[in-house]
Scaffold this motif. Structure first.
Motif, PDB file in Angstrom:
ATOM      1  N   VAL A 183       0.835  -1.206   0.000  1.00  0.00           N
ATOM      2  CA  VAL A 183       0.000   0.000   0.000  1.00  0.00           C
ATOM      3  C   VAL A 183       0.868   1.255   0.000  1.00  0.00           C
ATOM      4  O   VAL A 183       0.667   2.177  -0.799  1.00  0.00           O
ATOM      5  CB  VAL A 183      -0.951   0.013   1.220  1.00  0.00           C
ATOM      6  N   LEU A 184       1.857   1.285   0.894  1.00  0.00           N
ATOM      7  CA  LEU A 184       2.746   2.448   0.971  1.00  0.00           C
ATOM      8  C   LEU A 184       3.576   2.601  -0.299  1.00  0.00           C
ATOM      9  O   LEU A 184       3.835   3.725  -0.755  1.00  0.00           O
ATOM     10  CB  LEU A 184       3.677   2.305   2.181  1.00  0.00           C
ATOM     11  N   GLY A 185       3.969   1.474  -0.873  1.00  0.00           N
ATOM     12  CA  GLY A 185       4.736   1.524  -2.112  1.00  0.00           C
ATOM     13  C   GLY A 185       3.952   2.167  -3.245  1.00  0.00           C
ATOM     14  O   GLY A 185       4.497   2.965  -4.013  1.00  0.00           O
ATOM     15  N   VAL A 186       2.676   1.838  -3.348  1.00  0.00           N
ATOM     16  CA  VAL A 186       1.821   2.445  -4.379  1.00  0.00           C
ATOM     17  C   VAL A 186       1.710   3.950  -4.154  1.00  0.00           C
ATOM     18  O   VAL A 186       1.816   4.754  -5.094  1.00  0.00           O
ATOM     19  CB  VAL A 186       0.425   1.792  -4.378  1.00  0.00           C
ATOM     20  N   VAL A 187       1.504   4.334  -2.904  1.00  0.00           N
ATOM     21  CA  VAL A 187       1.380   5.763  -2.577  1.00  0.00           C
ATOM     22  C   VAL A 187       2.675   6.504  -2.909  1.00  0.00           C
ATOM     23  O   VAL A 187       2.642   7.588  -3.501  1.00  0.00           O
ATOM     24  CB  VAL A 187       1.032   5.955  -1.085  1.00  0.00           C
ATOM     25  N   VAL A 188       3.815   5.938  -2.542  1.00  0.00           N
ATOM     26  CA  VAL A 188       5.099   6.568  -2.818  1.00  0.00           C
ATOM     27  C   VAL A 188       5.328   6.686  -4.316  1.00  0.00           C
ATOM     28  O   VAL A 188       5.819   7.718  -4.808  1.00  0.00           O
ATOM     29  CB  VAL A 188       6.254   5.783  -2.164  1.00  0.00           C
ATOM     30  N   ALA A 189       5.002   5.645  -5.072  1.00  0.00           N
ATOM     31  CA  ALA A 189       5.167   5.668  -6.529  1.00  0.00           C
ATOM     32  C   ALA A 189       4.343   6.787  -7.152  1.00  0.00           C
ATOM     33  O   ALA A 189       4.814   7.517  -8.030  1.00  0.00           O
ATOM     34  CB  ALA A 189       4.777   4.316  -7.116  1.00  0.00           C
ATOM     35  N   VAL A 190       3.105   6.928  -6.702  1.00  0.00           N
ATOM     36  CA  VAL A 190       2.238   7.992  -7.212  1.00  0.00           C
ATOM     37  C   VAL A 190       2.741   9.358  -6.760  1.00  0.00           C
ATOM     38  O   VAL A 190       2.721  10.338  -7.514  1.00  0.00           O
ATOM     39  CB  VAL A 190       0.783   7.777  -6.743  1.00  0.00           C
ATOM     40  N   TYR A 191       3.230   9.418  -5.528  1.00  0.00           N
ATOM     41  CA  TYR A 191       3.681  10.681  -4.937  1.00  0.00           C
ATOM     42  C   TYR A 191       4.844  11.295  -5.712  1.00  0.00           C
ATOM     43  O   TYR A 191       4.980  12.526  -5.767  1.00  0.00           O
ATOM     44  CB  TYR A 191       4.081  10.433  -3.484  1.00  0.00           C
ATOM     45  N   THR A 192       5.701  10.475  -6.326  1.00  0.00           N
ATOM     46  CA  THR A 192       6.808  11.024  -7.105  1.00  0.00           C
ATOM     47  C   THR A 192       6.289  11.879  -8.258  1.00  0.00           C
ATOM     48  O   THR A 192       6.925  12.871  -8.635  1.00  0.00           O
ATOM     49  CB  THR A 192       7.706   9.902  -7.662  1.00  0.00           C
ATOM     50  N   GLY A 193       5.139  11.507  -8.805  1.00  0.00           N
ATOM     51  CA  GLY A 193       4.529  12.318  -9.853  1.00  0.00           C
ATOM     52  C   GLY A 193       3.769  13.506  -9.304  1.00  0.00           C
ATOM     53  O   GLY A 193       3.737  14.580  -9.909  1.00  0.00           O
TER      54      GLY A 193
END
Length: 326
Positions: A139-149
């Motif tokens: 879950v956190l990985g998905v959020v971090v991946a999106v957050y970079t954008g």
């Protein structure tokens, strides 16, 4: 000729790459953990450590871009707006470092053996803890991946960045590069441990991920650039700037790097390698997978640098046009 964006340097570009890749690598490692942790323990261990280190190094690079890095390290004190994506994403990155790190520690054999000798119930507690950490880390990985954008999207006045398609593109690319990193790790460390027969199950799963992710990324990239070129904004300056940025990537000074590194090396090469590997079903396909994965990493890194450099500010372009007219 349009002048390339120069406000943001190479440090943020590397953070966008390392942060996304780290998040994608942890998600991939967590999937392998639930898929077959018994035969992929070494891959999971190395991948979770790689994910943790990538995220930490990326954050340090981002802080180094600030005028006062020490002040930047205290930014969380001002994160009081709970409804803000920036606040939510920043806390998610902070939490991800902790979760990724704990998962890495609990996946390290020497530490596990030492802890088990001192506490007999450690194995049971470790298993339960890893289940929770793996699920939470996804879950956190998905959020971090999106957050970079989202970081780029939040910068005002840059049409190429001010679109929800950018977080989508960076998120898919993060997963793609994360899988690529885990592919390289799997081929490197698992072959001697479990042999080609058992390792091939995980390797084939990763190759399927590559095919799906590359195709999705190609679609998102096409829609992203087509939206910029079509000038969908009602504001003429914004529409013109977005189109100019996309033109820089596709046909301008950045085109050789875009088509050569991002498209050919970062997308086409991994796709071909994965398809051939799935069709071959042989041990030799592992070497081809490493070549494709290396191309994916290079292309994913180039994508961040090129999107940063092509991020023209609408006001600057509008002023330049106005000067030419008058």
């Amino acid at each position: 000729m349009a002048e390339l964006q120069s406000v943001w340097g190479w440090q943020p570009a590397l953070y966008l790459f390392l942060g996304g890749m780290g998040a994608g690598a942890f998600i991939t490692a967590a999937v392998l953990y639930f898929f077959d942790k018994k035969n992929n323990e070494k891959t999971i261990c190395f991948a979770t450590w790689a994910a943790t280190i990538s995220l930490i190094v990326g954050l340090l690079l981002l802080l180094s871009e600030l005028t006062n890095p020490l002040r930047g390290m205290l930014l969380w004190q001002s994160f009081s707006n709970g409804s803000s994506w920036m606040t939510f994403g920043a806390w998610a990155v902070f939490a991800a470092v902790i979760v990724f790190g704990l998962m890495a520690l609990l996946s390290t054999r020497k530490l596990v053996v030492a802890a088990t000798k001192k506490w007999k119930k450690f194995s049971k507690v470790r298993s339960q803890a890893r289940n929770v950490l793996a699920a939470l880390g996804i879950v956190l990985g998905v959020v971090v991946a999106v957050y970079t954008g989202v970081l780029l999207m939040s910068a005002p006045g840059v049409p190429l960045w001010n679109t929800l398609l950018l977080p989508c593109l960076f998120a898919v690319s993060a997963l793609d590069t994360g899988v690529a990193l885990v592919e390289i790790i799997a081929v490197t460390v698992e072959r001697k441990q479990v042999g080609p027969r058992k390792a091939s199950k995980a390797h084939r799963l990763l190759k399927r991920f590559v095919v799906v992710l590359v195709l999705v990324e190609l679609v998102v990239l096409f829609v992203f650039l087509n939206t910029m070129l079509s000038g969908s904004s009602d504001n003429a300056a914004v529409a013109a700037t977005g189109a100019l940025s996309a033109d820089l990537l596709m046909w301008g000074t950045l085109a050789p790097f875009f088509w050569g590194l991002v498209v050919a090396c970062g997308l086409v090469l991994p796709l071909v390698a994965a398809i051939v590997g799935l069709a071959a079903r042989s041990k030799s396909s592992d070497s081809l997978a490493v070549v494709g994965a290396s191309g994916a990493l290079l292309g994913g890194c180039a994508l961040r640098f090129l999107v940063l450099m092509a991020g023209l500010h609408a006001d600057v372009v509008a002023n330049a046009v106005a000067t030419l007219i008058h």
